[in-house]
Design a protein around this motif. Structure first.
Motif, PDB file in Angstrom:
ATOM      1  N   THR A  35       0.850  -1.181   0.000  1.00  0.00           N
ATOM      2  CA  THR A  35       0.000   0.000   0.000  1.00  0.00           C
ATOM      3  C   THR A  35       0.894   1.243   0.000  1.00  0.00           C
ATOM      4  O   THR A  35       2.099   1.158   0.263  1.00  0.00           O
ATOM      5  CB  THR A  35      -0.916   0.033   1.229  1.00  0.00           C
ATOM      6  OG1 THR A  35      -0.095   0.204   2.407  1.00  0.00           O
ATOM      7  CG2 THR A  35      -1.725  -1.253   1.351  1.00  0.00           C
ATOM      8  N   SER A  36       0.285   2.379  -0.250  1.00  0.00           N
ATOM      9  CA  SER A  36       1.063   3.626  -0.247  1.00  0.00           C
ATOM     10  C   SER A  36       1.698   3.865   1.119  1.00  0.00           C
ATOM     11  O   SER A  36       2.869   4.257   1.219  1.00  0.00           O
ATOM     12  CB  SER A  36       0.168   4.802  -0.627  1.00  0.00           C
ATOM     13  OG  SER A  36      -0.288   4.678  -1.950  1.00  0.00           O
ATOM     14  N   ASP A  37       0.944   3.635   2.184  1.00  0.00           N
ATOM     15  CA  ASP A  37       1.484   3.823   3.533  1.00  0.00           C
ATOM     16  C   ASP A  37       2.638   2.865   3.803  1.00  0.00           C
ATOM     17  O   ASP A  37       3.624   3.245   4.445  1.00  0.00           O
ATOM     18  CB  ASP A  37       0.392   3.619   4.575  1.00  0.00           C
ATOM     19  CG  ASP A  37      -0.612   4.765   4.612  1.00  0.00           C
ATOM     20  OD1 ASP A  37      -0.315   5.836   4.048  1.00  0.00           O
ATOM     21  OD2 ASP A  37      -1.695   4.575   5.202  1.00  0.00           O
ATOM     22  N   GLU A  38       2.510   1.643   3.323  1.00  0.00           N
ATOM     23  CA  GLU A  38       3.593   0.671   3.521  1.00  0.00           C
ATOM     24  C   GLU A  38       4.841   1.086   2.750  1.00  0.00           C
ATOM     25  O   GLU A  38       5.967   0.941   3.247  1.00  0.00           O
ATOM     26  CB  GLU A  38       3.121  -0.722   3.093  1.00  0.00           C
ATOM     27  CG  GLU A  38       2.113  -1.328   4.062  1.00  0.00           C
ATOM     28  CD  GLU A  38       1.371  -2.521   3.494  1.00  0.00           C
ATOM     29  OE1 GLU A  38       0.683  -3.206   4.274  1.00  0.00           O
ATOM     30  OE2 GLU A  38       1.479  -2.775   2.275  1.00  0.00           O
ATOM     31  N   LYS A  39       4.654   1.608   1.552  1.00  0.00           N
ATOM     32  CA  LYS A  39       5.809   2.070   0.776  1.00  0.00           C
ATOM     33  C   LYS A  39       6.543   3.189   1.513  1.00  0.00           C
ATOM     34  O   LYS A  39       7.779   3.204   1.593  1.00  0.00           O
ATOM     35  CB  LYS A  39       5.368   2.563  -0.607  1.00  0.00           C
ATOM     36  CG  LYS A  39       5.185   1.464  -1.626  1.00  0.00           C
ATOM     37  CD  LYS A  39       5.281   2.007  -3.052  1.00  0.00           C
ATOM     38  CE  LYS A  39       5.392   0.886  -4.067  1.00  0.00           C
ATOM     39  NZ  LYS A  39       5.765   1.365  -5.406  1.00  0.00           N
ATOM     40  N   ILE A  40       5.796   4.124   2.057  1.00  0.00           N
ATOM     41  CA  ILE A  40       6.418   5.246   2.770  1.00  0.00           C
ATOM     42  C   ILE A  40       7.131   4.756   4.022  1.00  0.00           C
ATOM     43  O   ILE A  40       8.258   5.175   4.319  1.00  0.00           O
ATOM     44  CB  ILE A  40       5.355   6.311   3.104  1.00  0.00           C
ATOM     45  CG1 ILE A  40       4.857   6.970   1.796  1.00  0.00           C
ATOM     46  CG2 ILE A  40       5.922   7.358   4.055  1.00  0.00           C
ATOM     47  CD1 ILE A  40       3.647   7.847   1.973  1.00  0.00           C
ATOM     48  N   LEU A  41       6.510   3.844   4.755  1.00  0.00           N
ATOM     49  CA  LEU A  41       7.121   3.287   5.958  1.00  0.00           C
ATOM     50  C   LEU A  41       8.436   2.570   5.622  1.00  0.00           C
ATOM     51  O   LEU A  41       9.463   2.797   6.277  1.00  0.00           O
ATOM     52  CB  LEU A  41       6.160   2.298   6.622  1.00  0.00           C
ATOM     53  CG  LEU A  41       6.745   1.455   7.770  1.00  0.00           C
ATOM     54  CD1 LEU A  41       7.087   2.338   8.961  1.00  0.00           C
ATOM     55  CD2 LEU A  41       5.754   0.365   8.186  1.00  0.00           C
ATOM     56  N   ILE A  42       8.411   1.723   4.605  1.00  0.00           N
ATOM     57  CA  ILE A  42       9.617   0.971   4.226  1.00  0.00           C
ATOM     58  C   ILE A  42      10.710   1.918   3.744  1.00  0.00           C
ATOM     59  O   ILE A  42      11.883   1.764   4.095  1.00  0.00           O
ATOM     60  CB  ILE A  42       9.273  -0.073   3.145  1.00  0.00           C
ATOM     61  CG1 ILE A  42       8.359  -1.157   3.738  1.00  0.00           C
ATOM     62  CG2 ILE A  42      10.539  -0.717   2.575  1.00  0.00           C
ATOM     63  CD1 ILE A  42       7.724  -2.069   2.698  1.00  0.00           C
ATOM     64  N   ALA A  43      10.329   2.903   2.933  1.00  0.00           N
ATOM     65  CA  ALA A  43      11.322   3.856   2.427  1.00  0.00           C
ATOM     66  C   ALA A  43      11.994   4.611   3.572  1.00  0.00           C
ATOM     67  O   ALA A  43      13.218   4.814   3.564  1.00  0.00           O
ATOM     68  CB  ALA A  43      10.662   4.833   1.461  1.00  0.00           C
ATOM     69  N   ARG A  44      11.219   5.033   4.558  1.00  0.00           N
ATOM     70  CA  ARG A  44      11.800   5.767   5.691  1.00  0.00           C
ATOM     71  C   ARG A  44      12.782   4.888   6.467  1.00  0.00           C
ATOM     72  O   ARG A  44      13.846   5.345   6.888  1.00  0.00           O
ATOM     73  CB  ARG A  44      10.692   6.267   6.608  1.00  0.00           C
ATOM     74  CG  ARG A  44       9.933   7.455   6.031  1.00  0.00           C
ATOM     75  CD  ARG A  44       8.764   7.857   6.905  1.00  0.00           C
ATOM     76  NE  ARG A  44       8.125   9.087   6.415  1.00  0.00           N
ATOM     77  CZ  ARG A  44       6.936   9.504   6.788  1.00  0.00           C
ATOM     78  NH1 ARG A  44       6.241   8.796   7.685  1.00  0.00           N
ATOM     79  NH2 ARG A  44       6.417  10.625   6.300  1.00  0.00           N
ATOM     80  N   GLN A  45      12.427   3.622   6.648  1.00  0.00           N
ATOM     81  CA  GLN A  45      13.324   2.716   7.364  1.00  0.00           C
ATOM     82  C   GLN A  45      14.591   2.444   6.561  1.00  0.00           C
ATOM     83  O   GLN A  45      15.691   2.370   7.130  1.00  0.00           O
ATOM     84  CB  GLN A  45      12.594   1.401   7.671  1.00  0.00           C
ATOM     85  CG  GLN A  45      11.438   1.547   8.652  1.00  0.00           C
ATOM     86  CD  GLN A  45      11.901   2.101  10.001  1.00  0.00           C
ATOM     87  OE1 GLN A  45      12.879   1.635  10.561  1.00  0.00           O
ATOM     88  NE2 GLN A  45      11.194   3.098  10.508  1.00  0.00           N
ATOM     89  N   LEU A  46      14.469   2.294   5.261  1.00  0.00           N
ATOM     90  CA  LEU A  46      15.652   2.103   4.420  1.00  0.00           C
ATOM     91  C   LEU A  46      16.564   3.324   4.499  1.00  0.00           C
ATOM     92  O   LEU A  46      17.794   3.205   4.550  1.00  0.00           O
ATOM     93  CB  LEU A  46      15.233   1.857   2.966  1.00  0.00           C
ATOM     94  CG  LEU A  46      14.588   0.503   2.667  1.00  0.00           C
ATOM     95  CD1 LEU A  46      13.992   0.507   1.258  1.00  0.00           C
ATOM     96  CD2 LEU A  46      15.612  -0.627   2.807  1.00  0.00           C
ATOM     97  N   ASP A  47      15.954   4.501   4.497  1.00  0.00           N
ATOM     98  CA  ASP A  47      16.723   5.738   4.596  1.00  0.00           C
ATOM     99  C   ASP A  47      17.484   5.794   5.918  1.00  0.00           C
ATOM    100  O   ASP A  47      18.659   6.171   5.960  1.00  0.00           O
ATOM    101  CB  ASP A  47      15.781   6.933   4.462  1.00  0.00           C
ATOM    102  CG  ASP A  47      16.518   8.249   4.416  1.00  0.00           C
ATOM    103  OD1 ASP A  47      17.335   8.452   3.497  1.00  0.00           O
ATOM    104  OD2 ASP A  47      16.295   9.081   5.321  1.00  0.00           O
TER     105      ASP A  47
END
Length: 387
Positions: A35-47
């Motif tokens: 989902t869009s929220d999951e993408k944002i969450l994963i991206a922030r953690q990768l960052d």
């Protein structure tokens, strides 16, 4: 003919930039989506983990994908947000429209793809690069150019393809082992050859169809690749991509790079992604598997009890793991004596021999034995005494 560069070029002084493609190639695993929220969450953690480039999606898929990419671009992450596109003007326009400036474009370069999928020829590929890459750069795009199925492409033609892309304004190139057909020696040879010909960084994008993605990625980096594409849990089409956790683990624990990398946070992110994808992490998964610090073999346990480094290259706690000694068919005296000691009990050699002989005989007849229960019953029924 490949002509690898001098050996000193394989001695890398810096680790590669990590490019994570979980949100693009990883999401292309059949039946998987974020989902869009999951993408944002994963991206922030990768960052937060220090990933340098996050390949976050494909804008040409439509408004929903464009919206989440626009959110990521505006989110202030330190990582470069990269979109994936075909070598098509409309795809690039979609990327630029949602605020993405780091644009990856891809086109097949192998005879199999050019002839059978596209119905074109080499001249058409080169002309297409010139027609699309230059104008995209003029519009403000920072172009990463990718050759799909590069590993089944003639190296000389591939060099020409990449050179044409660079001359047209591409800032880096991606070598895609699309079907995972490389071996480490071949990966090193071709990357070394290309690194000697090209003035821009090479991104190595490997697949794991034959279980060699991590080894190929390490070899490619040593040969001159300055960026390596990975995905969490190795998610991706077919057998997946180079697993981020394995590649970083190899470079950290074997090669001595990424010195401050937070492997516990990485494990937690992998576990979260596994839950989102409904794909449990295999117990023996390198670096993050739950069982990789479990030991049964008598020889191993004897060594571990004397010095942990005999059979563990690094302490389990660094990666959020926990050592556990397992009683079973292959256990030896040291493990039985040690585990009895944890119960404040002492067994003599005869008692240990009796227990091991009994458990091995029972295992020859029956599956699914609860060895821990049997051991506790043995301790309570034998002449063990408090230490």
């Amino acid at each position: 003919m490949l002509n690898p560069r001098a050996s000193q070029q394989s001695l890398r002084t810096h680790p590669p930039v990590l490019l994570d493609t979980t949100l693009r190639d990883g999401e292309q695993s059949p039946g998987l989506y974020f989902t869009s929220d999951e993408k944002i969450l994963i991206a922030r953690q990768l960052d937060m983990l220090g990933v340098g480039v996050i390949e976050a999606g494909i804008p040409s898929m439509g408004p929903a994908e464009q919206h989440v990419l626009a959110q990521l671009v505006r989110s202030g992450l330190a990582a470069e947000i990269l979109s994936w596109n075909r070598l098509v003007e409309a795809d690039i326009a979609a990327s630029l429209a949602c605020g993405v400036r780091h644009v990856h474009v891809s086109i097949p370069t192998s005879p199999t793809h050019i002839d059978l999928k596209l119905g074109k020829n080499r001249a058409w590929i080169l002309d297409r690069i010139k027609r699309v890459v230059g104008p995209a750069v003029e519009q403000g795009a920072i172009i990463s150019f990718g050759a799909e199925d590069a590993s089944r492409t003639d190296p000389e033609f591939l060099r020409e393809v990449f050179a044409t892309a660079v001359e047209s304004g591409a800032s880096r190139v991606r070598y895609a082992d699309t079907l995972g057909v490389l071996t480490p020696d071949r990966a090193a040879a071709v990357v070394s050859y290309l690194a000697g010909c090209l003035p821009v960084p090479i991104d190595f994008h490997g697949h794991d169809d034959f279980g060699m993605a991590t080894a190929n990625a390490v070899a490619a980096w040593k040969a001159g690749a300055q960026m390596v594409s990975c995905s969490l849990l190795g998610l991706g089409e077919r057998a997946g991509n180079t697993p981020l956790e394995e590649f970083v683990g190899a470079l950290h624990f074997i090669e001595g790079y990424y010195g401050t990398f937070d492997f516990i946070a990485l494990k937690q992110l992998c576990e979260e992604v596994g839950k989102i994808c409904r794909r449990p992490i295999p117990p023996q998964k390198p670096i993050i598997g739950s069982d990789i610090f479990h030991h049964e073999s008598g020889i191993h346990v004897d060594g571990l009890l004397k010095a942990s480094e005999t059979y563990e290259l690094f302490p389990p706690e660094i990666v959020g793991g926990q050592r556990k000694l397992i009683l079973g068919k292959h256990s030896g005296r040291a493990a039985v004596r040690y585990l009895a000691g944890l119960e404040s009990l002492t067994l003599d050699d005869e008692q240990i021999t009796t227990f091991l002989a009994d458990i091995r005989a029972r295992m020859a007849r029956e599956q699914g034995l609860d060895v821990n229960r049997i051991f506790k019953e043995f301790l309570s029924g034998r002449c063990a005494h408090k230490t």
